[in-house]
Scaffold this motif. Structure first.
Motif, PDB file in Angstrom:
ATOM      1  N   LEU A   8       0.839  -1.203   0.000  1.00  0.00           N
ATOM      2  CA  LEU A   8       0.000   0.000   0.000  1.00  0.00           C
ATOM      3  C   LEU A   8       0.872   1.250   0.000  1.00  0.00           C
ATOM      4  CD1 LEU A   8      -2.932   1.159   0.294  1.00  0.00           C
ATOM      5  CD2 LEU A   8      -2.431   1.311   2.748  1.00  0.00           C
ATOM      6  N   VAL A   9       1.866   1.273   0.895  1.00  0.00           N
ATOM      7  CA  VAL A   9       2.729   2.448   0.994  1.00  0.00           C
ATOM      8  C   VAL A   9       3.412   2.698  -0.342  1.00  0.00           C
ATOM      9  CG1 VAL A   9       4.815   3.367   2.075  1.00  0.00           C
ATOM     10  CG2 VAL A   9       3.116   2.194   3.470  1.00  0.00           C
ATOM     11  N   LEU A  10       3.938   1.634  -0.943  1.00  0.00           N
ATOM     12  CA  LEU A  10       4.646   1.797  -2.216  1.00  0.00           C
ATOM     13  C   LEU A  10       3.681   2.141  -3.341  1.00  0.00           C
ATOM     14  CD1 LEU A  10       7.162  -1.119  -1.790  1.00  0.00           C
ATOM     15  CD2 LEU A  10       7.667   1.316  -1.805  1.00  0.00           C
ATOM     16  N   ASN A  11       2.483   1.571  -3.249  1.00  0.00           N
ATOM     17  CA  ASN A  11       1.432   1.831  -4.221  1.00  0.00           C
ATOM     18  C   ASN A  11       1.062   3.308  -4.281  1.00  0.00           C
ATOM     19  OD1 ASN A  11      -1.844   0.463  -4.828  1.00  0.00           O
ATOM     20  ND2 ASN A  11      -0.109   0.667  -6.171  1.00  0.00           N
ATOM     21  N   LEU A  12       0.979   3.902  -3.110  1.00  0.00           N
ATOM     22  CA  LEU A  12       0.559   5.295  -3.020  1.00  0.00           C
ATOM     23  C   LEU A  12       1.713   6.270  -3.228  1.00  0.00           C
ATOM     24  CD1 LEU A  12      -1.881   5.121   0.026  1.00  0.00           C
ATOM     25  CD2 LEU A  12      -2.435   5.169  -2.405  1.00  0.00           C
ATOM     26  N   SER A  13       2.927   5.755  -3.178  1.00  0.00           N
ATOM     27  CA  SER A  13       4.049   6.684  -3.257  1.00  0.00           C
ATOM     28  C   SER A  13       4.238   7.136  -4.691  1.00  0.00           C
ATOM     29  CB  SER A  13       5.324   6.006  -2.746  1.00  0.00           C
ATOM     30  OG  SER A  13       5.891   5.247  -3.798  1.00  0.00           O
ATOM     31  N   PRO A  14       4.756   8.365  -4.874  1.00  0.00           N
ATOM     32  CA  PRO A  14       4.958   8.898  -6.226  1.00  0.00           C
ATOM     33  C   PRO A  14       6.167   8.257  -6.913  1.00  0.00           C
ATOM     34  CG  PRO A  14       5.715  10.467  -4.559  1.00  0.00           C
ATOM     35  CD  PRO A  14       5.123   9.313  -3.815  1.00  0.00           C
ATOM     36  N   ASN A  15       6.867   7.391  -6.186  1.00  0.00           N
ATOM     37  CA  ASN A  15       8.086   6.777  -6.692  1.00  0.00           C
ATOM     38  C   ASN A  15       7.811   5.923  -7.942  1.00  0.00           C
ATOM     39  OD1 ASN A  15      10.337   5.277  -7.082  1.00  0.00           O
ATOM     40  ND2 ASN A  15      10.498   4.529  -4.967  1.00  0.00           N
ATOM     41  N   PRO A  16       8.437   6.274  -9.073  1.00  0.00           N
ATOM     42  CA  PRO A  16       8.169   5.508 -10.300  1.00  0.00           C
ATOM     43  C   PRO A  16       8.727   4.085 -10.250  1.00  0.00           C
ATOM     44  CG  PRO A  16       9.909   7.119 -10.670  1.00  0.00           C
ATOM     45  CD  PRO A  16       9.378   7.379  -9.295  1.00  0.00           C
ATOM     46  N   PHE A  17       9.625   3.824  -9.335  1.00  0.00           N
ATOM     47  CA  PHE A  17      10.203   2.478  -9.269  1.00  0.00           C
ATOM     48  C   PHE A  17       9.544   1.621  -8.207  1.00  0.00           C
ATOM     49  CE2 PHE A  17      13.552   5.451 -10.592  1.00  0.00           C
ATOM     50  CZ  PHE A  17      13.759   4.979 -11.878  1.00  0.00           C
ATOM     51  N   ALA A  18       8.336   2.034  -7.817  1.00  0.00           N
ATOM     52  CA  ALA A  18       7.677   1.374  -6.691  1.00  0.00           C
ATOM     53  C   ALA A  18       7.595  -0.133  -6.869  1.00  0.00           C
ATOM     54  CB  ALA A  18       6.291   1.950  -6.470  1.00  0.00           C
ATOM     55  N   ALA A  19       7.255  -0.563  -8.072  1.00  0.00           N
ATOM     56  CA  ALA A  19       7.077  -1.999  -8.294  1.00  0.00           C
ATOM     57  C   ALA A  19       8.360  -2.769  -7.992  1.00  0.00           C
ATOM     58  CB  ALA A  19       6.636  -2.257  -9.724  1.00  0.00           C
ATOM     59  N   SER A  20       9.485  -2.244  -8.468  1.00  0.00           N
ATOM     60  CA  SER A  20      10.722  -2.965  -8.218  1.00  0.00           C
ATOM     61  C   SER A  20      11.115  -2.861  -6.752  1.00  0.00           C
ATOM     62  CB  SER A  20      11.841  -2.456  -9.115  1.00  0.00           C
ATOM     63  OG  SER A  20      12.159  -1.125  -8.777  1.00  0.00           O
ATOM     64  N   GLU A  21      10.722  -1.747  -6.129  1.00  0.00           N
ATOM     65  CA  GLU A  21      10.975  -1.611  -4.689  1.00  0.00           C
ATOM     66  C   GLU A  21      10.238  -2.697  -3.912  1.00  0.00           C
ATOM     67  OE1 GLU A  21      11.885   1.630  -2.433  1.00  0.00           O
ATOM     68  OE2 GLU A  21      13.546   1.106  -3.746  1.00  0.00           O
ATOM     69  N   ILE A  22       8.971  -2.915  -4.287  1.00  0.00           N
ATOM     70  CA  ILE A  22       8.194  -3.955  -3.613  1.00  0.00           C
ATOM     71  C   ILE A  22       8.927  -5.278  -3.718  1.00  0.00           C
ATOM     72  CG2 ILE A  22       6.051  -5.302  -3.688  1.00  0.00           C
ATOM     73  CD1 ILE A  22       4.603  -2.818  -4.600  1.00  0.00           C
ATOM     74  N   VAL A  23       9.373  -5.580  -4.925  1.00  0.00           N
ATOM     75  CA  VAL A  23      10.085  -6.844  -5.143  1.00  0.00           C
ATOM     76  C   VAL A  23      11.304  -6.921  -4.231  1.00  0.00           C
ATOM     77  CG1 VAL A  23      11.426  -8.162  -6.806  1.00  0.00           C
ATOM     78  CG2 VAL A  23       9.263  -7.116  -7.498  1.00  0.00           C
ATOM     79  N   PHE A  24      12.052  -5.807  -4.160  1.00  0.00           N
ATOM     80  CA  PHE A  24      13.254  -5.826  -3.327  1.00  0.00           C
ATOM     81  C   PHE A  24      12.912  -6.107  -1.868  1.00  0.00           C
ATOM     82  CE2 PHE A  24      15.961  -3.569  -0.303  1.00  0.00           C
ATOM     83  CZ  PHE A  24      17.142  -4.249  -0.504  1.00  0.00           C
ATOM     84  N   TRP A  25      11.931  -5.390  -1.318  1.00  0.00           N
ATOM     85  CA  TRP A  25      11.652  -5.529   0.111  1.00  0.00           C
ATOM     86  C   TRP A  25      11.009  -6.858   0.460  1.00  0.00           C
ATOM     87  CZ3 TRP A  25      14.219  -2.862   3.359  1.00  0.00           C
ATOM     88  CH2 TRP A  25      14.676  -1.588   2.996  1.00  0.00           C
ATOM     89  N   MET A  26      10.269  -7.423  -0.507  1.00  0.00           N
ATOM     90  CA  MET A  26       9.631  -8.703  -0.234  1.00  0.00           C
ATOM     91  C   MET A  26      10.603  -9.867  -0.403  1.00  0.00           C
ATOM     92  SD  MET A  26       6.513  -8.004   0.496  1.00  0.00           S
ATOM     93  CE  MET A  26       5.440  -6.582   0.371  1.00  0.00           C
ATOM     94  N   MET A  27      11.577  -9.729  -1.267  1.00  0.00           N
ATOM     95  CA  MET A  27      12.416 -10.875  -1.592  1.00  0.00           C
ATOM     96  C   MET A  27      13.817 -10.790  -1.025  1.00  0.00           C
ATOM     97  SD  MET A  27      11.366 -11.702  -5.439  1.00  0.00           S
ATOM     98  CE  MET A  27       9.669 -11.960  -5.900  1.00  0.00           C
ATOM     99  N   GLY A  28      14.282  -9.592  -0.799  1.00  0.00           N
ATOM    100  CA  GLY A  28      15.594  -9.460  -0.210  1.00  0.00           C
ATOM    101  C   GLY A  28      16.714  -9.660  -1.205  1.00  0.00           C
ATOM    102  N   SER A  29      17.802  -8.917  -1.020  1.00  0.00           N
ATOM    103  CA  SER A  29      18.937  -9.033  -1.917  1.00  0.00           C
ATOM    104  C   SER A  29      20.152  -8.397  -1.270  1.00  0.00           C
ATOM    105  CB  SER A  29      18.633  -8.325  -3.241  1.00  0.00           C
ATOM    106  OG  SER A  29      19.821  -8.218  -3.995  1.00  0.00           O
ATOM    107  N   LEU A  30      21.311  -8.844  -1.675  1.00  0.00           N
ATOM    108  CA  LEU A  30      22.539  -8.231  -1.164  1.00  0.00           C
ATOM    109  C   LEU A  30      23.303  -7.532  -2.284  1.00  0.00           C
ATOM    110  CD1 LEU A  30      23.885 -10.984   1.253  1.00  0.00           C
ATOM    111  CD2 LEU A  30      22.935  -8.768   1.848  1.00  0.00           C
ATOM    112  N   ALA A  31      22.682  -7.445  -3.478  1.00  0.00           N
ATOM    113  CA  ALA A  31      23.378  -6.861  -4.606  1.00  0.00           C
ATOM    114  C   ALA A  31      23.583  -5.364  -4.392  1.00  0.00           C
ATOM    115  CB  ALA A  31      22.581  -7.105  -5.886  1.00  0.00           C
ATOM    116  N   ASP A  32      24.742  -4.873  -4.823  1.00  0.00           N
ATOM    117  CA  ASP A  32      25.050  -3.438  -4.808  1.00  0.00           C
ATOM    118  C   ASP A  32      24.952  -2.802  -3.425  1.00  0.00           C
ATOM    119  OD1 ASP A  32      25.194  -3.807  -7.559  1.00  0.00           O
ATOM    120  OD2 ASP A  32      23.058  -3.361  -7.797  1.00  0.00           O
ATOM    121  N   ARG A  33      25.332  -3.537  -2.407  1.00  0.00           N
ATOM    122  CA  ARG A  33      25.385  -2.923  -1.073  1.00  0.00           C
ATOM    123  C   ARG A  33      26.777  -2.343  -0.859  1.00  0.00           C
ATOM    124  NH1 ARG A  33      20.357  -2.406   0.281  1.00  0.00           N
ATOM    125  NH2 ARG A  33      20.303  -2.297  -1.981  1.00  0.00           N
ATOM    126  N   SER A  34      26.874  -1.327  -0.028  1.00  0.00           N
ATOM    127  CA  SER A  34      28.179  -0.724   0.231  1.00  0.00           C
ATOM    128  C   SER A  34      28.539  -0.890   1.694  1.00  0.00           C
ATOM    129  CB  SER A  34      28.139   0.766  -0.111  1.00  0.00           C
ATOM    130  OG  SER A  34      27.345   1.426   0.856  1.00  0.00           O
TER     131      SER A  34
END
Lengths: 266, 323
Positions: B154-180
């Motif tokens: 819901l939060v990502l859905n309502l956010s103006p962020n154009p990358f919301a869909a990929s954000e959802i995927v990231f937060w639901m699935m988790g990843s360690l790619a491109d961390r610093s």
């Protein structure tokens, strides 16, 4: 606290009684389970707690330990958790063994209160553990996973665990239930020996015959309180048995000691 | 134990050596310590080192949290990811990112994730209770997971962020790619702090093997144990999720596999599961990079593919009372 730990000098008990209860009352969901129960347990006593189902035996023991809220005083409930662990070992009725731990490791859990955080068992601790394992006849299964043993065997493991805690008072809720006759008698003899050594045992029982032969004193519960409290002969009378359990009984002193047999429902 | 430690070190080395930039091993490790390799030094220090370190730290944390939760609930099905704690932490992180909290304060992101995790652990303990059977625990977990995931979407859905869909995927699935290393600095205090708390609970968890009454009469203060468990678990999961998203099943699989090797004793399982968790997450992260290097396979997908079948197997065994 005195400098000497109870584990080293079990017979040396400066306060006279191992458990002292005054005017203990518990009500659950607005219903009085029992009211104004008072008694002391002295070193050297093996006290059996009798009563019909629902008379409040378990509740009384848990209240005495301070595990549930109660009105009145109990010497054990007044202690901190750490001090209480040196004063009493408790074997609950629910025989819970959550993980497949080897019998000897499970019995060794009884030494937990005597060990500093993260410390290993000392040779003295190990000796107590081995003694408890021997007493309960667990030597043949000491390496097996306790949770995979039969119900009666699990009960013996849990009694051994409580013995290993090596406290002046041992309390157990129906420790004899589910044991075979040989182990029932052996268990009662172990409790009686603890009492002879100057400690005390406080044990709830349904087997009146075992209570008659082994306990030094019986407490009979019923009618929201204590119906009788005294030596087995004064408690296991036909009148009291009829009043508490609604049964007729046969009770004789024989050459082999007291024999007690419930006969009929009245 | 020694074997697990060796595995952690070897996998850490492997993890450093594997990546899209084709360089030989000797050069990679030399570049790590020597500035003269130019871009390779940058790759090693800024991309591979944080990733390898994060995999080890987060894996260890999640393994430990799983072992502690299982010990406390006396239920082999308990797991931060499964009972909704990771999802709630992800919700906290997403809220922090979208409200600007993460940008406003230094530890805004992990603190929000931690708050989410705290609420979830607390709710689970409240709903399932320490004597709660497997069924209540799993139902509580499903409800909390579903709620947290829905709110995250819901939060990502309502956010103006154009990358919301990929954000959802990231937060639901988790990843360690491109961390610093910054991400490592964010996660480490929380995971480390939580680990210190949980590792000290071994004694209480051992006593709990015999049930609550017995544990209390063995000198264990149960309410203190419960509080420390909630704080420690939430801190680990919050810290881990804030930088890596929700990674599930580590805390389920690792203690389950290792339990027979430590003789079932909860205190010994804590350390073993921490090491085992580090091994498993590093393996999963290596798999992500080796199997489909150019498709950005998500870490949480791999752990779930391994973990979910085991979960089914466990439920089956629990039903038959054999765990």
């Amino acid at each position: 606290m005195s400098a000497t730990s109870p584990s080293e000098q079990p017979a040396h008990t400066p306060p006279a009684e191992n458990l002292s209860i005054q005017n203990l009352s518990v009500s659950l969901r607005g219903r009085d389970v029992f009211r104004d129960v008072s008694f002391d347990i002295q070193p050297g006593e093996f006290v059996g707690l009798l009563g019909p189902n629902g008379a409040g035996k378990t509740t009384l023991m848990r209240a005495a330990l301070g595990l549930i809220a109660a009105k009145g005083n109990s010497s054990l409930a007044a202690l901190t958790a750490a001090d209480r662990a040196h004063a009493v070992a408790w074997m609950p009725q629910a025989r819970e063994i959550a993980w497949p731990i080897a019998v000897e490791r499970l019995v060794a859990l009884g030494r937990l209160p005597h060990l500093p955080q993260g410390a290993r068992l000392t040779p003295q601790d190990q000796a107590k553990v081995d003694q408890a394992i021997d007493q309960m006849g667990l030597q043949p299964m000491r390496h097996r996973a306790a949770s995979r043993l039969s119900g009666g065997e699990q009960a013996r493991v849990l009694i051994a665990r409580a013995l290993a805690q090596d406290t002046p008072l041992l309390m157990a809720d129906e420790p004899a239930a589910g044991l075979d006759p040989a182990h029932q008698i052996a268990t009662m003899e172990i409790f009686a020996r603890l009492a002879q050594e100057g400690r005390s045992a406080f044990v709830s029982l349904h087997d009146l015959g075992l209570a008659a032969r082994h306990c030094t004193r019986l407490i009979l519960m019923g009618d929201h309180g204590v119906l009788a409290d005294g030596p087995p002969d004064t408690v296991l009378t036909p009148d009291l048995m009829a009043q508490a359990f609604g049964i007729s009984v046969w009770h004789q002193q024989t050459a082999q000691g007291p024999v007690f047999q419930p006969l009929e429902v009245l | 134990m020694a074997m697990l430690t060796t595995c952690v070190v070897v996998l850490f080395g492997l993890s450093l050596g594997v990546g899209p930039a084709e360089v030989n091993w000797r050069d990679s490790f030399a570049a790590l310590v020597d500035d003269s390799y130019g871009p390779l030094t940058l790759v090693m220090r800024e991309i591979r080192l944080p990733r390898a370190l994060l995999a080890a730290v987060i894996g260890a944390g999640l393994g430990l949290a799983g072992a502690a939760l299982q010990g406390y609930l006396r239920n082999p099905l308990a797991e931060p990811g499964l009972i909704g704690v990771s999802a709630a932490a992800a919700l906290g992180a997403v809220v922090a990112l979208n409200t600007g909290l993460a940008a406003a304060m230094l530890f805004g992101l992990p603190l929000a994730a931690l708050a989410g995790a705290l609420v979830a652990v607390f709710l689970v303990l409240l709903l399932a209770g320490p004597q709660g059977g497997s069924l209540t625990l799993i139902l509580a977990g499903i409800a909390i997971s579903a709620m947290a995931s829905a709110l995250t979407s819901l939060v990502l859905n309502l956010s103006p962020n154009p990358f919301a869909a990929s954000e959802i995927v990231f937060w639901m699935m988790g990843s360690l790619a491109d961390r610093s290393l910054v991400h490592l600095a964010i996660a480490l205090p929380f995971v480390g702090g939580g680990a210190v708390i949980l590792l000290r609970l071994g004694r209480g968890l051992d006593a709990l093997t015999l049930g609550e009454d017995a544990a209390q009469t063995m000198g264990i203060n149960l309410s203190r144990l419960r509080l420390l468990l909630v704080l420690g678990t939430a801190s680990i999961v919050g810290g881990a999720t804030a930088v890596a998203g929700a990674i599930g099943f580590i805390g389920l699989v690792v203690p389950h596999i290792l339990r027979p090797f430590v003789g079932g004793q909860p205190s010994r399982l804590l350390w073993a599961s921490a090491l085992g968790g580090a091994v498993m997450l590093q393996l999963a992260d290596l798999a992500v990079r080796l199997i489909l290097p150019d498709r950005d396979l998500k870490l949480g997908v791999v752990t779930a593919l391994v973990g979910a079948p085991l979960f089914l197997h466990l439920i089956y065994k629990t039903r038959r009372g054999q765990v």
